[in-house]
Scaffold this motif. Structure first.
Motif, short mmCIF file in Angstrom:
data_model
loop_
_atom_site.label_atom_id
_atom_site.label_comp_id
_atom_site.label_asym_id
_atom_site.label_seq_id
_atom_site.Cartn_x
_atom_site.Cartn_y
_atom_site.Cartn_z
N PRO A 250 0.81 -1.22 0.00
CA PRO A 250 0.00 0.00 0.00
C PRO A 250 0.84 1.27 0.00
O PRO A 250 2.00 1.25 0.42
CB PRO A 250 -0.80 -0.12 1.30
CG PRO A 250 0.10 -0.92 2.20
CD PRO A 250 0.81 -1.90 1.30
N GLY A 251 0.23 2.35 -0.47
CA GLY A 251 0.89 3.64 -0.47
C GLY A 251 0.52 4.43 0.77
O GLY A 251 0.07 3.89 1.77
N GLU A 252 0.68 5.74 0.68
CA GLU A 252 0.41 6.60 1.83
C GLU A 252 -1.04 7.05 1.91
O GLU A 252 -1.50 7.46 2.97
CB GLU A 252 1.32 7.85 1.75
CG GLU A 252 2.80 7.53 1.80
CD GLU A 252 3.21 6.88 3.11
OE1 GLU A 252 2.61 7.24 4.17
OE2 GLU A 252 4.09 6.00 3.10
N ASP A 253 -1.76 6.96 0.81
CA ASP A 253 -3.12 7.49 0.75
C ASP A 253 -4.13 6.35 0.65
O ASP A 253 -4.07 5.55 -0.30
CB ASP A 253 -3.26 8.43 -0.45
CG ASP A 253 -4.61 9.14 -0.45
OD1 ASP A 253 -5.57 8.56 -0.99
OD2 ASP A 253 -4.69 10.26 0.08
N VAL A 254 -5.06 6.29 1.60
CA VAL A 254 -6.05 5.21 1.64
C VAL A 254 -6.94 5.24 0.40
O VAL A 254 -7.21 4.21 -0.23
CB VAL A 254 -6.90 5.32 2.92
CG1 VAL A 254 -8.00 4.25 2.91
CG2 VAL A 254 -6.05 5.17 4.15
N GLN A 255 -7.43 6.42 0.05
CA GLN A 255 -8.33 6.53 -1.09
C GLN A 255 -7.63 6.18 -2.40
O GLN A 255 -8.22 5.55 -3.28
CB GLN A 255 -8.93 7.93 -1.15
CG GLN A 255 -9.96 8.19 -0.06
CD GLN A 255 -10.75 9.45 -0.31
OE1 GLN A 255 -10.22 10.45 -0.77
NE2 GLN A 255 -12.05 9.41 0.00
N ALA A 256 -6.37 6.60 -2.53
CA ALA A 256 -5.63 6.28 -3.75
C ALA A 256 -5.45 4.78 -3.90
O ALA A 256 -5.55 4.23 -5.01
CB ALA A 256 -4.27 6.98 -3.74
#
Length: 295
Positions: A250-256
């Motif tokens: 996963p990245g830093e942004d939940v929605q992304a």
């Protein structure tokens, strides 16, 4: 007990149908799907509404044709479910094509398990039989049935390909199996209401989207590998493709991250839209200010 007699009759009928040649099985499946479409009025309306939202470029005639083909696919899926449960390896092997299995083998060498990212497609059940000779024992998330006999039959038959079934609420068991280096089939495409959901587009339409796969992957550095499934030629062949593990996920942004998952599923669905389960209310549970498309 008498209340289970219709289910017993259905089981016997399915056992007889899978004795037929493959083209005949699928012909029966398409007929069964058309029959279901006639009696499942509410679900037919849900499928039609979902397709109108996700494919606005289709006119009414094209959308109605897609709805028909979708229910035919569901009917074939019922037969394919029976094939997955009761056909021999010798019967199934000539029908199955699998690519990208090396991505799974390499990921499992890390010893952290693997999350196989997929959605609810008509041929999901037969995918387990396809993977059985190529992977270690697998696990899958599932929703227990309210009918105890139906639940028992599903658990016994799915044991042929997926020895570990995980209730959707048993996150602890899911984590335990991943730590034991199990590959776990995970569908992240149904509507989800709660703290672990965000509102992001699905085919351009805002949809409540589960973020659990992100949280699980982040917790243990678990690789996420998309799995694409497709029925070819009305069941002459079944194709399964493992993609490379998702990078920087996963990245830093939940929605992304949630949007990224939806876009992966969209790409798979567009290749054979009739084979996706449009009968689910994918756009329910949205926050205040968004109309309920199923009213």
């Amino acid at each position: 007990q008498p209340r289970y007699w219709p289910l017993w009759c259905g089981i016997v009928l399915l056992r007889l149908i899978i004795l037929l040649p493959q083209f005949a099985r699928m012909s029966v499946g398409r007929f069964l799907g058309r029959l279901v479409m006639r009696v499942a009025g509410d679900r037919r309306q849900v499928a039609s509404r979902n397709l109108a939202l996700c494919f606005p470029e289709l006119d009414e005639a094209a959308r109605n044709d897609l709805v028909r083909r979708h229910f035919e696919s569901i009917g074939m899926g019922i037969i394919e479910l029976s094939m997955a449960w009761w056909c021999s390896d010798q019967q199934l092997e000539p029908l199955l094509t699998i690519t990208g299995i090396e991505h799974m083998h390499k990921a499992l060498e890390e010893g952290k398990g693997v999350l196989m990212l997929s959605g609810h497609f008509a041929i999901t059940e037969i995918a387990g039989r396809a993977m059985l000779p190529l992977l270690p024992p697998m696990a899958a998330m599932y929703r227990p049935s309210d009918n105890p006999m139906n639940d028992q039959v599903r658990r016994r038959c799915r044991g042929r390909s997926t020895p570990e079934l995980i209730s959707k609420t048993s996150i602890r068991k899911l984590v335990k199996l991943l730590r034991a280096n199990y590959p776990v089939w995970y569908a992240a495409d149904q509507a989800y209401e709660g703290k672990g959901a965000v509102l992001v587009p699905f085919f351009g339409e805002p949809a409540m989207t589960n973020t659990a796969i992100r949280q699980i992957a982040k917790m243990g550095g678990i690789p996420v590998i998309p799995l694409a499934s497709k029925r070819v030629g009305n069941g002459r062949r079944y194709e399964f493709e493992f993609m490379p593990p998702l990078e920087n996920f996963p990245g830093e942004d939940v929605q992304a991250d949630a949007l990224r998952i939806n876009q992966i599923l969209e790409e798979q669905i567009r290749k054979a839209p009739e084979q996706y389960y449009w009968v689910h209310r994918r756009f329910k549970g949205r926050p205040e200010g968004f109309a309920d498309p199923y009213e």
